[in-house]
Design an enzyme around this catalytic site. Structure first.
Site, PDB file in Angstrom:
ATOM      1  N   ASP A   1       0.868  -1.178   0.000  1.00 50.17           N
ATOM      2  CA  ASP A   1       0.000   0.000   0.000  1.00 50.17           C
ATOM      3  C   ASP A   1       0.904   1.227   0.000  1.00 50.17           C
ATOM      4  O   ASP A   1       1.963   1.220   0.610  1.00 50.17           O
ATOM      5  CB  ASP A   1      -0.884  -0.019   1.253  1.00 50.17           C
ATOM      6  CG  ASP A   1      -1.893   1.118   1.245  1.00 50.17           C
ATOM      7  OD1 ASP A   1      -2.680   1.209   0.288  1.00 50.17           O
ATOM      8  OD2 ASP A   1      -1.898   1.927   2.204  1.00 50.17           O
TER       9      ASP A   1
ATOM     10  N   GLU B   1      -0.919  -1.207  -5.971  1.00 52.04           N
ATOM     11  CA  GLU B   1      -2.162  -0.644  -6.472  1.00 52.04           C
ATOM     12  C   GLU B   1      -1.865   0.037  -7.807  1.00 52.04           C
ATOM     13  O   GLU B   1      -0.800   0.611  -7.994  1.00 52.04           O
ATOM     14  CB  GLU B   1      -2.758   0.351  -5.473  1.00 52.04           C
ATOM     15  CG  GLU B   1      -1.744   1.312  -4.877  1.00 52.04           C
ATOM     16  CD  GLU B   1      -2.267   2.015  -3.645  1.00 52.04           C
ATOM     17  OE1 GLU B   1      -3.393   2.526  -3.710  1.00 52.04           O
ATOM     18  OE2 GLU B   1      -1.552   2.063  -2.628  1.00 52.04           O
TER      19      GLU B   1
ATOM     20  N   CYS C   1     -12.489  -5.603   5.064  1.00 52.94           N
ATOM     21  CA  CYS C   1     -11.737  -6.355   6.069  1.00 52.94           C
ATOM     22  C   CYS C   1     -10.988  -7.489   5.374  1.00 52.94           C
ATOM     23  O   CYS C   1     -11.582  -8.294   4.679  1.00 52.94           O
ATOM     24  CB  CYS C   1     -12.686  -6.929   7.126  1.00 52.94           C
ATOM     25  SG  CYS C   1     -11.849  -8.027   8.286  1.00 52.94           S
TER      26      CYS C   1
ATOM     27  N   CYS D   1     -12.339 -11.075   6.873  1.00 49.87           N
ATOM     28  CA  CYS D   1     -13.643 -11.688   6.609  1.00 49.87           C
ATOM     29  C   CYS D   1     -14.326 -11.124   5.360  1.00 49.87           C
ATOM     30  O   CYS D   1     -15.334 -11.661   4.921  1.00 49.87           O
ATOM     31  CB  CYS D   1     -14.562 -11.510   7.818  1.00 49.87           C
ATOM     32  SG  CYS D   1     -15.086  -9.796   8.045  1.00 49.87           S
TER      33      CYS D   1
ATOM     34  N   CYS E   1     -12.748  -4.686  12.947  1.00 52.71           N
ATOM     35  CA  CYS E   1     -13.889  -5.338  12.318  1.00 52.71           C
ATOM     36  C   CYS E   1     -14.703  -6.101  13.355  1.00 52.71           C
ATOM     37  O   CYS E   1     -14.190  -6.526  14.389  1.00 52.71           O
ATOM     38  CB  CYS E   1     -13.397  -6.291  11.242  1.00 52.71           C
ATOM     39  SG  CYS E   1     -14.741  -7.083  10.344  1.00 52.71           S
TER      40      CYS E   1
ATOM     41  N   CYS F   1     -15.703  -8.967  13.115  1.00 51.36           N
ATOM     42  CA  CYS F   1     -15.218 -10.349  13.216  1.00 51.36           C
ATOM     43  C   CYS F   1     -14.122 -10.481  14.265  1.00 51.36           C
ATOM     44  O   CYS F   1     -13.629 -11.580  14.536  1.00 51.36           O
ATOM     45  CB  CYS F   1     -14.722 -10.850  11.859  1.00 51.36           C
ATOM     46  SG  CYS F   1     -13.124 -10.161  11.370  1.00 51.36           S
TER      47      CYS F   1
ATOM     48  N   ASP G   1      -3.318   0.664   7.018  1.00 46.82           N
ATOM     49  CA  ASP G   1      -2.601   0.494   5.747  1.00 46.82           C
ATOM     50  C   ASP G   1      -2.133  -0.951   5.540  1.00 46.82           C
ATOM     51  O   ASP G   1      -2.033  -1.417   4.411  1.00 46.82           O
ATOM     52  CB  ASP G   1      -1.401   1.445   5.680  1.00 46.82           C
ATOM     53  CG  ASP G   1      -1.826   2.906   5.724  1.00 46.82           C
ATOM     54  OD1 ASP G   1      -2.976   3.184   5.330  1.00 46.82           O
ATOM     55  OD2 ASP G   1      -1.026   3.756   6.159  1.00 46.82           O
TER      56      ASP G   1
END
Ligand SMILES: [Zn+2]
Length: 362
Positions: free
Chosen positions: A183, A267, A319, A322, A337, A339, A346
């Site tokens: 990232d 990216e 996330c 999950c 999250c 979960c 990042d």
């Protein structure tokens, strides 16, 4: 085999500087004159002159204009080669049906270098011997690998450099069986899916501030004035300094990535919508990212490794554990999250980038 270029700063004496500038001047004159010759011959006889014909005329030129004896003969030949390359590129573009710009006459501000192609130069510890110029002090901050093929002398923004083009064996590099997602950020230039943070060097920030000051200084001065010329020169030097710093950083990070991983996922910066809402020095950071991807790709190719670029849409929100969407503002640095999964924002994004990359090659 692959070609690598090393760039080192030169510190010529006043007399050597004069010789370098004079050589550049003569090379530029030769380039423009030979271009003119090609154009005229074509106009009058509908014939094109080849590189070899022009090369054969060099001894005659030296006889008529003895000043050209002060330039190493390979350097002169290389000027003709450059012109020939410009022509070939022009015809290639033409054949492709693209908009083909005709080879241009070179103005003072476009002609920055001359090249020794085989001989006429020699590296000796702190000095670089250049035929017809002398032993010039060189700041060699990195060890050169491979065989030096050519040596170009560059004079740009008042600085002098030597660029060595070297041929290196492409090593069968060791596979690590590791994959990574990267990232891109601002305080950290790159953040990996396994939690490595590569800082955007502080000195770059410092240079940015200086750059802004100098931009202001230029805009305040009267057009055409000597003071403005001086300010423009300082601004150009600052730009170049930043570019060098940026390149160094990109080299270091990319080396670590290519050594450590077989697949590296970035990216895709060309996909709109990834605007990370930073006004601050956007263009500077943006070009640092691009350069990092570019250099990593190049090194990966030489090492038989792979770089993949993916659409970064939602990668900072989803996330990585999950797959749920976890909305967060830019200020929230932590991904939390339902979960139960928690991660640095990042790093979570880098993990998502990695996943998308692996899907692409699956
Ligand atoms: Zn989750």
């Amino acid at each position: 085999m692959a070609m690598i270029t090393y760039k080192f700063k030169l510190e010529p004496t006043a007399e050597q500087q004069k010789k370098i500038v004079e050589t550049l001047h003569l090379c530029r004159w030769l380039y423009n004159t030979c271009l003119e010759q090609r154009i005229q011959t074509y106009k009058q006889q509908k014939k094109s002159i080849s590189f070899y014909t022009q090369k054969k005329e060099l001894p005659l030129l030296k006889k008529e204009l003895p000043i050209f004896k002060t330039v190493h003969s390979q350097v002169l030949q290389n000027v003709l080669e450059r012109l020939d390359k410009a022509y070939q590129a022009f015809f290639k573009r033409l054949a492709k049906g693209g908009k083909a710009g005709f080879p241009r006459f070179q103005g003072k501000n476009r002609f920055h270098s001359f090249t020794y192609t085989q001989s006429g130069f020699q590296l000796k510890k702190k000095y670089l011997y250049l035929s017809k110029i002398g032993e010039v002090r060189i700041k060699q901050h990195r060890q050169i690998q491979g065989n030096i093929k050519t040596c170009a002398v560059v004079h740009k923004n008042g600085q002098f450099y030597a660029c060595f083009s070297c041929e290196v064996e492409t090593k069968k590099s060791f596979k690590t069986n590791q994959v990574v997602g990267v990232d891109m950020g601002i305080t950290h230039l790159a953040i990996t899916s396994d939690g490595q943070f590569f800082d955007n060097p502080k000195h770059l920030r410092k240079s940015e501030r200086r750059l802004k000051r100098r931009q202001r200084s230029v805009s305040k001065k009267k057009k055409g004035s000597n003071r403005r010329k001086k300010a423009v020169h300082l601004l150009a030097k600052c730009h170049e300094h930043i570019a060098n710093q940026r390149k160094d950083t990109a080299h270091k990070i990319s080396r670590q990535l290519v050594n450590g991983y077989d697949v590296i996922v970035f990216e895709d910066l060309n996909i709109q919508g990834m605007v990370k809402n930073h006004k601050l020095a956007k263009s500077i950071v943006d070009s640092a990212w691009r350069q990092l991807i570019q250099i990593t790709t190049y090194k990966a190719e030489n090492a038989g490794k792979q770089v993949i670029e993916v659409n970064p849409y939602h990668t900072s929100q989803v996330c990585s554990n999950c797959g749920q969407l976890v909305k967060k503002t830019l200020a929230e640095r932590k991904h939390r999250c339902k979960c139960g999964y928690q991660e640095h924002r990042d790093v979570n994004a880098a993990k998502n980038i990695l996943k998308l990359g692996l899907q692409k090659i699956a």
